[in-house]
Design a protein around this motif. Sequence first.
Motif, PDB file in Angstrom:
ATOM      1  N   PHE A 121      55.405  12.062  64.468  1.00  0.00           N
ATOM      2  CA  PHE A 121      55.456  11.715  65.885  1.00  0.00           C
ATOM      3  C   PHE A 121      54.195  12.171  66.612  1.00  0.00           C
ATOM      4  N   HIS A 122      53.775  13.415  66.378  1.00  0.00           N
ATOM      5  CA  HIS A 122      52.620  13.946  67.098  1.00  0.00           C
ATOM      6  C   HIS A 122      51.342  13.193  66.736  1.00  0.00           C
ATOM      7  N   LYS A 123      51.204  12.787  65.490  1.00  0.00           N
ATOM      8  CA  LYS A 123      50.035  12.010  65.080  1.00  0.00           C
ATOM      9  C   LYS A 123      50.040  10.651  65.783  1.00  0.00           C
ATOM     10  N   PHE A 124      51.203   9.999  65.801  1.00  0.00           N
ATOM     11  CA  PHE A 124      51.289   8.696  66.457  1.00  0.00           C
ATOM     12  C   PHE A 124      51.009   8.827  67.951  1.00  0.00           C
ATOM     13  N   ASN A 125      51.598   9.839  68.574  1.00  0.00           N
ATOM     14  CA  ASN A 125      51.411  10.048  70.006  1.00  0.00           C
ATOM     15  C   ASN A 125      49.944  10.319  70.322  1.00  0.00           C
ATOM     16  N   TYR A 126      49.251  11.068  69.481  1.00  0.00           N
ATOM     17  CA  TYR A 126      47.820  11.327  69.657  1.00  0.00           C
ATOM     18  C   TYR A 126      47.048  10.001  69.673  1.00  0.00           C
ATOM     19  N   TRP A 127      47.314   9.158  68.674  1.00  0.00           N
ATOM     20  CA  TRP A 127      46.591   7.883  68.592  1.00  0.00           C
ATOM     21  C   TRP A 127      46.967   6.957  69.739  1.00  0.00           C
ATOM     22  N   TYR A 128      48.216   6.972  70.137  1.00  0.00           N
ATOM     23  CA  TYR A 128      48.650   6.147  71.273  1.00  0.00           C
ATOM     24  C   TYR A 128      47.855   6.535  72.521  1.00  0.00           C
ATOM     25  N   ARG A 129      47.780   7.840  72.825  1.00  0.00           N
ATOM     26  CA  ARG A 129      47.056   8.312  74.008  1.00  0.00           C
ATOM     27  C   ARG A 129      45.560   8.057  73.881  1.00  0.00           C
ATOM     28  N   LYS A 130      45.008   8.288  72.699  1.00  0.00           N
ATOM     29  CA  LYS A 130      43.572   8.080  72.470  1.00  0.00           C
ATOM     30  C   LYS A 130      43.190   6.625  72.716  1.00  0.00           C
ATOM     31  N   LEU A 131      43.956   5.713  72.142  1.00  0.00           N
ATOM     32  CA  LEU A 131      43.643   4.289  72.304  1.00  0.00           C
ATOM     33  C   LEU A 131      43.889   3.825  73.732  1.00  0.00           C
ATOM     34  N   ARG A 132      44.931   4.333  74.378  1.00  0.00           N
ATOM     35  CA  ARG A 132      45.211   3.984  75.774  1.00  0.00           C
ATOM     36  C   ARG A 132      44.062   4.445  76.667  1.00  0.00           C
ATOM     37  N   ASP A 133      43.582   5.676  76.439  1.00  0.00           N
ATOM     38  CA  ASP A 133      42.489   6.205  77.251  1.00  0.00           C
ATOM     39  C   ASP A 133      41.201   5.415  77.029  1.00  0.00           C
TER      40      ASP A 133
END
Length: 95
Positions: free
Chosen positions: A32-44
């Motif tokens: 979950f934390h890895k996915f959430n990191y990539w989600y936020r990174k790509l969104r930003d």
Amino acid sequence: MNLQEEMSSLVEEYKSSGLTQKSFSEQKGIGFHKFNYWYRKLRDEQSRGATGFMPVRTQGSSLPAETVEVVYPNGVKLRVPGGDLSLLSNLIKLY
């Protein structure tokens, strides 16, 4: 396909899935934390623009007109001759 492309594809799939990030990442076997990191990174990155460049603000400065100051997101500041466009281009690509 590199990791960023793979995660970008998964984030797009997640957006249309209707699932929570936790449920989606569990189904895909991703932490979950890895996915959430990539989600936020790509969104930003998307909110800044696809190039990853940050907006340049000009303001009154005590620097001579022929000097350009490059400020990286991590706070590093570089002052370079403004007429040397190839140097400026290389400095921007470094980050």
